[in-house]
Design a protein around this motif. Structure first.
Motif, mmCIF file in Angstrom:
data_model
loop_
_atom_site.group_PDB
_atom_site.id
_atom_site.type_symbol
_atom_site.label_atom_id
_atom_site.label_comp_id
_atom_site.label_asym_id
_atom_site.label_seq_id
_atom_site.Cartn_x
_atom_site.Cartn_y
_atom_site.Cartn_z
ATOM 1 N N TYR A 1 -0.090 -8.757 -8.828
ATOM 2 C CA TYR A 1 1.363 -8.967 -8.835
ATOM 3 C C TYR A 1 1.822 -9.761 -10.052
ATOM 4 O O TYR A 1 2.678 -10.641 -9.936
ATOM 5 N N GLY B 1 5.437 -11.383 -10.765
ATOM 6 C CA GLY B 1 6.140 -11.393 -9.482
ATOM 7 C C GLY B 1 6.115 -10.012 -8.856
ATOM 8 O O GLY B 1 6.266 -8.998 -9.539
ATOM 9 N N GLY B 2 5.917 -9.967 -7.562
ATOM 10 C CA GLY B 2 5.766 -8.696 -6.867
ATOM 11 C C GLY B 2 7.023 -7.849 -6.865
ATOM 12 O O GLY B 2 8.139 -8.367 -6.778
ATOM 13 N N TYR C 1 6.976 -7.718 -2.724
ATOM 14 C CA TYR C 1 6.530 -8.959 -2.104
ATOM 15 C C TYR C 1 5.392 -9.503 -2.946
ATOM 16 O O TYR C 1 4.818 -8.792 -3.774
ATOM 17 N N ASP C 2 5.076 -10.751 -2.749
ATOM 18 C CA ASP C 2 3.967 -11.407 -3.457
ATOM 19 C C ASP C 2 2.877 -11.794 -2.473
ATOM 20 O O ASP C 2 3.185 -12.177 -1.331
ATOM 21 N N LYS C 3 1.639 -11.746 -2.924
ATOM 22 C CA LYS C 3 0.539 -12.263 -2.121
ATOM 23 C C LYS C 3 -0.499 -12.882 -3.044
ATOM 24 O O LYS C 3 -0.761 -12.355 -4.131
ATOM 25 N N ASP C 4 -1.072 -13.988 -2.607
ATOM 26 C CA ASP C 4 -2.201 -14.565 -3.332
ATOM 27 C C ASP C 4 -3.457 -13.800 -2.936
ATOM 28 O O ASP C 4 -3.739 -13.620 -1.746
ATOM 29 N N GLY D 1 3.333 -5.665 -9.921
ATOM 30 C CA GLY D 1 4.186 -6.747 -10.392
ATOM 31 C C GLY D 1 5.239 -6.255 -11.365
ATOM 32 O O GLY D 1 5.236 -5.103 -11.800
#
Length: 325
Positions: free
Chosen positions: A269, A272-273, A276-279, A304
């Protein structure tokens, strides 16, 4: 009958199937076809491979459904320069379905030493109208023919989802409310019935249909596993795990399903996604995969907002380091 006996018979059946279909060349690029009969029977246990995981890049990494398509030809060129082992083709990104165009992509990949292992398509079997479900079945059958033409051994499949606007917190739980008068159990039945029809043709063609945890109905991992297990007797039934599409923390569910997986899509990402974003802890994913002896392809989906010309090479470096032996 013991689990060992069942696994042996299933393995033999799948190997015979691959020998008899007319796609040995394409199928040889595919990951293991030994399907587990239950969650405790691990399909990869006899397939030890001490080479690094093969990394491919999805053409989706360069095109997130903007009006102007990013050419697949350019993705193939980029993949070779960066060091990927192959390219996953997003069906909606194809310029057309002509034989001439598909042969061009196939030759471009071949000349650069790249595999074309995966075709990602879109269909929705969570549809109360049987006639509309049939349209999605016919779409899938057409895409099986496209895969055969391009020498692609596996197709990404979706369960689909209920109609209606996505709720604001959709990517936190992946759920939409069922259409009035119906339940999720109805949807599970439709998916199984539709997939069965598609699998009949996929078996003849030597193409694996890999159901993905792609939000919608498949956000519920219990549902996904129920559908998979109902269809796992078919030698053409497979599973694709997307690291970014799990509800909440992905690692436990990923470990739960890795024994069934034929291919994995790995999200990044950068910038920025898009949705949505995920670690993502890819060292942790890699350990789970090694412990399960997963030897198939991992396909990058860079989702991203950063320019893919810089974000895809970053993603390659991240994944290549994580999945090295």
């Amino acid at each position: 009958m013991s689990n060992t006996t069942k696994n042996t018979e299933t393995t033999s059946s799948r190997r015979n199937w691959l020998k008899n279909v007319g796609m040995l060349g394409a199928a040889s690029m595919a990951p293991s076809l030994v399907m587990a009969g239950s969650n405790h029977e691990k399909k990869h246990s006899s397939l030890y491979n001490n080479q690094p995981i093969r990394l491919i890049v999805s053409t989706y990494s360069y095109w997130h459904f903007e009006p102007e398509k990013y050419p697949i030809e350019k993705v193939i060129e980029n993949a070779a320069k960066i060091g990927f082992d192959g390219v996953e083709i997003l069906h909606r990104q194809m310029e057309n379905e002509s034989v001439e165009y598909m042969n061009k992509l196939k030759r471009m990949a071949f000349e650069r030493g790249l595999a074309l292992p995966f075709l990602s398509i879109h269909q929705n079997f969570v549809e109360p109208d049987a006639a509309k479900r049939k349209e999605h079945i016919e779409h899938t059958l057409r895409c099986i023919k496209l895969a055969v033409q391009m020498g692609i051994p596996a197709i990404r499949m979706n369960t689909g989802s209920w109609k209606g606007k996505r709720p604001a917190d959709y990517y936190e739980h992946g759920r939409k409310e069922p259409t009035e008068g119906y339940t999720d159990q109805d949807a599970i039945k439709w998916v199984i019935e539709s997939m069965k029809e598609c699998l009949e043709e996929a078996e003849k063609a030597g193409v694996i249909l890999c159901l993905e945890n792609h939000w919608g109905l498949s956000s519920n991992i219990d549902y996904l596993e129920e559908i998979h297990n109902a269809l796992s007797s078919s030698p053409a039934m497979g599973l694709n795990l997307d690291t970014g599409n799990f509800v909440g923390e992905p690692y436990d569910d990923f470990e739960r399903l890795i024994g069934h997986a034929d291919i994995i899509q790995a999200k990044t990402y950068y910038g920025g996604g898009k949705y949505y974003d995920k670690d993502m802890d890819y060292d942790r994913f890699a350990k789970i995969m090694r412990d399960a002896n997963f030897t198939g392809y991992v396909s990058l989906e860079m989702e991203g907002d950063e320019d893919p010309e810089t974000a895809v090479p970053k993603s390659y470096k991240l994944l290549r380091e994580a999945f090295a032996v």
